[in-house]
Design a protein around this motif. Structure first.
Motif, mmCIF file in Angstrom:
data_model
loop_
_atom_site.group_PDB
_atom_site.id
_atom_site.type_symbol
_atom_site.label_atom_id
_atom_site.label_comp_id
_atom_site.label_asym_id
_atom_site.label_seq_id
_atom_site.Cartn_x
_atom_site.Cartn_y
_atom_site.Cartn_z
ATOM 1 N N THR A 222 0.826 -1.205 0.000
ATOM 2 C CA THR A 222 0.000 0.000 0.000
ATOM 3 C C THR A 222 0.861 1.256 0.000
ATOM 4 O OG1 THR A 222 -1.718 -1.181 1.226
ATOM 5 C CG2 THR A 222 -1.845 1.213 1.199
ATOM 6 N N ARG B 162 2.441 1.821 -3.306
ATOM 7 C CA ARG B 162 1.512 2.406 -4.283
ATOM 8 C C ARG B 162 1.512 3.930 -4.177
ATOM 9 N NH1 ARG B 162 -2.288 -0.558 -3.094
ATOM 10 N NH2 ARG B 162 -4.007 0.614 -2.174
ATOM 11 N N THR C 141 3.285 6.663 -7.194
ATOM 12 C CA THR C 141 2.392 7.571 -7.914
ATOM 13 C C THR C 141 3.074 8.846 -8.412
ATOM 14 O OG1 THR C 141 0.457 6.713 -6.736
ATOM 15 C CG2 THR C 141 0.239 8.869 -7.777
ATOM 16 N N ALA D 155 0.906 -0.461 -9.854
ATOM 17 C CA ALA D 155 0.242 0.132 -8.693
ATOM 18 C C ALA D 155 -1.173 -0.413 -8.533
ATOM 19 C CB ALA D 155 0.213 1.654 -8.836
ATOM 20 N N SER E 135 -1.133 -3.822 -7.062
ATOM 21 C CA SER E 135 -0.829 -3.796 -5.627
ATOM 22 C C SER E 135 -2.093 -3.536 -4.815
ATOM 23 C CB SER E 135 0.223 -2.721 -5.328
ATOM 24 O OG SER E 135 -0.343 -1.422 -5.344
ATOM 25 N N ASP E 136 -3.041 -2.808 -5.407
ATOM 26 C CA ASP E 136 -4.312 -2.556 -4.730
ATOM 27 C C ASP E 136 -5.075 -3.859 -4.529
ATOM 28 O OD1 ASP E 136 -6.500 -1.222 -3.627
ATOM 29 O OD2 ASP E 136 -7.437 -0.950 -5.583
ATOM 30 N N LEU F 68 -3.496 7.461 -6.059
ATOM 31 C CA LEU F 68 -3.224 6.910 -7.389
ATOM 32 C C LEU F 68 -4.257 7.366 -8.410
ATOM 33 C CD1 LEU F 68 -1.772 4.975 -9.362
ATOM 34 C CD2 LEU F 68 -3.274 3.158 -8.506
#
Length: 201
Positions: free
Chosen positions: A15, A18, A22, A47, A50-51, A79
């Motif tokens: 997290t 991410r 960005t 990214a 990864s969410d 993001l």
């Protein structure tokens, strides 16, 4: 035991990663070259994945923390909203500012209602539509980023991408759908505390 304990930190690390990735993504979006735009697409996909995986791993390791619950939606907003803002700066004909403002206001309103609900001892549910909203926004942004990258390639791919982006109505119609769905999910959160209050009376 040590390995297991270390793995428990991976969801939050993803997290945080991410969030940290960005700014680089936003810089790459301003680089008008095939390498710059393709790198932006790669980072955006990384990214976005990864969410998904931070949630999967959090459930896998049974990790639920206040920090993670705060960081995950924050990372999503950084993001997604950051990418929308970058596109509004770089290509306002594709992503006009009214769309960015509408999406940002929705997030602000939901945050206010969520804070109010928690302050009054209520718990707002997480709607599937809200999760779908995030996915829809990511898919829209991914499509725009890929098409922008394709405009830096050779014909006929370059010509097709330019036609879709700048001559067809597809991006505009898709954006209207994304913004409309985003606002609809915000309305759900706005109604939830009021409905719960009425049900308890």
């Amino acid at each position: 035991m040590y390995t297991s304990a270390a793995l428990r930190y991976i969801p939050n690390l993803l997290t945080v990663g991410r969030i940290l990735v960005t700014p680089l993504l936003l810089v790459l979006l301003s680089v008008q070259s095939q390498a710059g735009q393709m790198s932006a697409v790669f980072l955006f996909v990384l990214a976005s994945l990864s969410d998904y995986y931070d949630g999967v791993l959090a459930r896998r390791f049974g990790v639920r923390s206040r920090l993670g619950q705060y960081l995950d939606p924050l990372a999503d907003k950084v993001l997604i909203l950051g990418t929308f803002i970058a596109l509004a700066l770089e290509a306002p004909d594709l992503v006009p500012w009214w769309a960015v403002v509408a999406i940002a206001l929705r997030d602000v309103v939901v945050t206010i209602f969520r804070s109010w609900a928690e302050a009054t001892g209520q718990m707002l549910p997480t709607y599937r539509m809200a999760k779908g909203k995030t996915m829809l926004q990511i898919l829209f942004l991914f499509a725009i980023l890929v098409l922008r990258a394709a405009t830096h390639t050779s014909p006929p791919l370059q010509e097709a991408a330019r036609w879709i982006l700048y001559e067809s109505q597809l991006p505009g119609l898709a954006l209207i759908g994304v913004v409309g769905f985003t606002l609809a999910t915000g309305a759900l959160y706005a109604v939830a505390p009021v409905k719960e209050q009425m049900d308890s009376e």
